[in-house]
Design a protein around this motif. Structure first.
Motif, PDB file in Angstrom:
ATOM      1  N   ALA A 404       3.512  -4.860 -13.707  1.00  0.00           N
ATOM      2  CA  ALA A 404       4.954  -5.290 -13.263  1.00  0.00           C
ATOM      3  C   ALA A 404       4.685  -6.258 -12.151  1.00  0.00           C
ATOM      4  N   ASP A 405       5.250  -7.303 -12.012  1.00  0.00           N
ATOM      5  CA  ASP A 405       5.144  -8.171 -10.930  1.00  0.00           C
ATOM      6  C   ASP A 405       5.618  -7.911  -9.674  1.00  0.00           C
ATOM      7  N   ASP A 406       6.734  -6.839  -9.709  1.00  0.00           N
ATOM      8  CA  ASP A 406       7.099  -6.550  -8.569  1.00  0.00           C
ATOM      9  C   ASP A 406       6.642  -5.174  -7.960  1.00  0.00           C
ATOM     10  N   ASP A 407       5.690  -4.542  -8.696  1.00  0.00           N
ATOM     11  CA  ASP A 407       4.989  -3.384  -8.373  1.00  0.00           C
ATOM     12  C   ASP A 407       3.564  -3.273  -8.851  1.00  0.00           C
ATOM     13  N   PRO A 408       2.583  -3.215  -8.098  1.00  0.00           N
ATOM     14  CA  PRO A 408       1.081  -3.327  -8.628  1.00  0.00           C
ATOM     15  C   PRO A 408       0.739  -1.782  -9.207  1.00  0.00           C
ATOM     16  N   GLN A 409       1.639  -0.921  -8.950  1.00  0.00           N
ATOM     17  CA  GLN A 409       1.373   0.354  -9.488  1.00  0.00           C
ATOM     18  C   GLN A 409       2.515   0.787 -10.476  1.00  0.00           C
TER      19      GLN A 409
END
Length: 469
Positions: A404-409
């Motif tokens: 996800a672009d908004d959350d690297p996890q």
């Protein structure tokens, strides 16, 4: 997940009243309150208590020159109590060092600084797998002197009470972990410890049976043997870790049964070790995914639950088992066993911060499933293989997978249509998916030449309605 009656019963009968930084101080179990005092407090009490007719403290031993053991390239030999200590050039990668041998016989062992370190293990038949041949540091990796070696009694008999060590003939996971640490120390010019390695197994069919079985009993006897053998050398003993290797043998009916059974295993070991004077142990495990269509799914789901719901036990997962190669008999290859031990050694050395990426939530948002993970750093996808839907009734297919672009996890799975099904789940590296390719950015070089990476643990997540469902 809500606690079951079994969880409440375990919590009600076992627990901790007071815990210090280095371990439990006051615990309770069905026998009542149990307190453990530090060595310094015990020594102070001994000085303050009046004489009760006990033998006087032992006098300092006289060290005298003597001959080294026959047949070895040794010098500077001296008799120190019941030990012959000497400098020598002996077989092994350790180089010229000090060694010792008891005057009543037995194997020559390394004369080291610091405590004697125990690496113990427990499990089913797979836990007894070993690489052939002795250790690269034969005098630094030993086992209780019962002529059994690093592999224990297989649950067929009770371990003997001993206070001596002997060399090992095969390299179990625990022995390979010790060898890995020693190799690191040699490369860094650090001190080389003395390790005792022993794994105990039995034929338990479930984790609940393992908790009450012969393997736990024998493991605790071996821990007492470690303490007694260290005391004979004038040293303290420390349990570095306890390996848990019981999953593919398990036949628990539900994930909760497996999880609760393994909690009981850890509690039985923790309580037993604590009564012997050891701190709370560090449990280290791999998370098994098994072969497609063969592995027991309740156990695999139970492992995932245990990975994040293990109470106050110190449990870390060194690696997912899918990252290691298998031989023609579906057992880890010799190289894979070395790599497994290296991952365990890395996990133990970084116990406070070590975390394999763990998938926790799968939320449906229209045609997208958002998978939320917890990891030590940003996630990377080496390949989109390894994910699959189970329980899907309308034939929805995964079209793409990305971080996800908004959350690297977080991982986003885009589908061709919104999936349906009362038991809709997302499988990663299990339930027919033999391998996964999701990892963090940690990497180290293996002695086998491979690059070790920290891949995500297998998971079989219920797909729930998301924010836009």
């Amino acid at each position: 997940m809500a606690d079951t009656p079994e969880d409440e019963e375990l919590t009600a009968t076992h627990g901790v009243v007071l815990r210090a930084k280095n371990g439990d101080v006051i615990r309770y179990d069905p026998s009542g309150l149990v307190m453990r005092l530090s060595d310094r407090v015990v020594e102070d009490l001994a000085l303050r208590l009046p004489d009760r007719g006990h033998a006087p403290p032992a006098q300092a031993q006289t060290i005298e020159a003597t001959d080294p053991p026959e047949g070895v390239d040794g010098w500077n030999a001296r008799r120190d109590g019941d030990w012959i200590r000497f400098t020598g050039r002996l077989k092994g990668a350790q180089g010229i060092r000090d060694f010792r041998k008891h005057v009543e016989g037995g194997d020559i062992i390394a004369d080291t600084n610091g405590p004697v370190l125990g690496i113990l293990g427990i499990g089913g038949a797979r836990a007894a797998l070993a690489n052939a041949g002795g250790a690269a540091f034969p005098h630094h990796i030993v086992a209780p002197a019962d002529d059994i070696g690093a592999v224990g009694h297989a649950g067929v008999e009770t371990a003997a009470k001993l206070d001596r060590f002997e060399h090992i003939r095969e390299m179990t996971h625990e022995a390979l972990v010790a060898q890995t640490v020693l190799s690191w120390r040699m490369e860094d010019y650090g001190p080389l410890p003395l390790f005792m390695a022993r794994v105990e197994t039995d034929s338990s069919a479930t984790a609940a049976e393992l908790a009450d079985g012969k393997a736990v009993e024998n493991l605790l006897i071996n821990a007492a043997n470690l303490k007694d053998a260290a005391a004979l050398m004038g040293k303290k003993a420390k349990i570095l870790s306890v390996s848990l290797d019981f999953a593919l043998e398990d036949h628990s009916k539900t994930a909760t049964e497996y999880r609760d059974g393994m909690l009981n295993v850890m509690e039985a070991i923790s309580s037993g070790l604590w009564k012997l004077g050891f701190d709370r142990p560090l449990f280290v495990s791999r998370l098994e995914s098994g072969l497609p269509d063969v592995a027991p799914q309740p156990t695999l789901d139970g492992q995932w639950e245990l990975s994040w719901n293990h109470g106050d036990h110190r449990l870390i997962h060194s690696a997912p088992a899918y990252m290691f190669d298998l031989d023609a008999y579906d057992r880890p290859t010799e190289a894979a066993r070395i790599q497994q031990a290296e991952m365990s050694a890395h996990a133990i050395s970084q116990a406070d911060t070590w975390k394999c990426p763990t998938l926790h939530l799968a939320e449906l948002e229209g045609k997208t499933i958002r998978v939320t993970a917890r990891a030590a750093g940003p996630l990377t996808l080496d390949s989109t293989d390894g994910f699959a839907l189970t329980g899907c009734e309308n034939g929805a297919q995964i079209k793409s997978i990305a971080i996800a672009d908004d959350d690297p996890q977080a991982v986003l799975l885009t589908l061709d249509k919104s999936p349906t099904g009362p038991d809709l789940r997302l499988a990663y590296a299990c339930a027919g998916q033999p391998r996964g390719h999701l990892r963090d950015d940690w990497a180290e070089q293996s002695a086998t030449g491979a690059t070790l990476r920290r891949y995500a643990l297998p998971a079989h997540l219920p797909v729930t309605g998301g924010r836009n469902a």
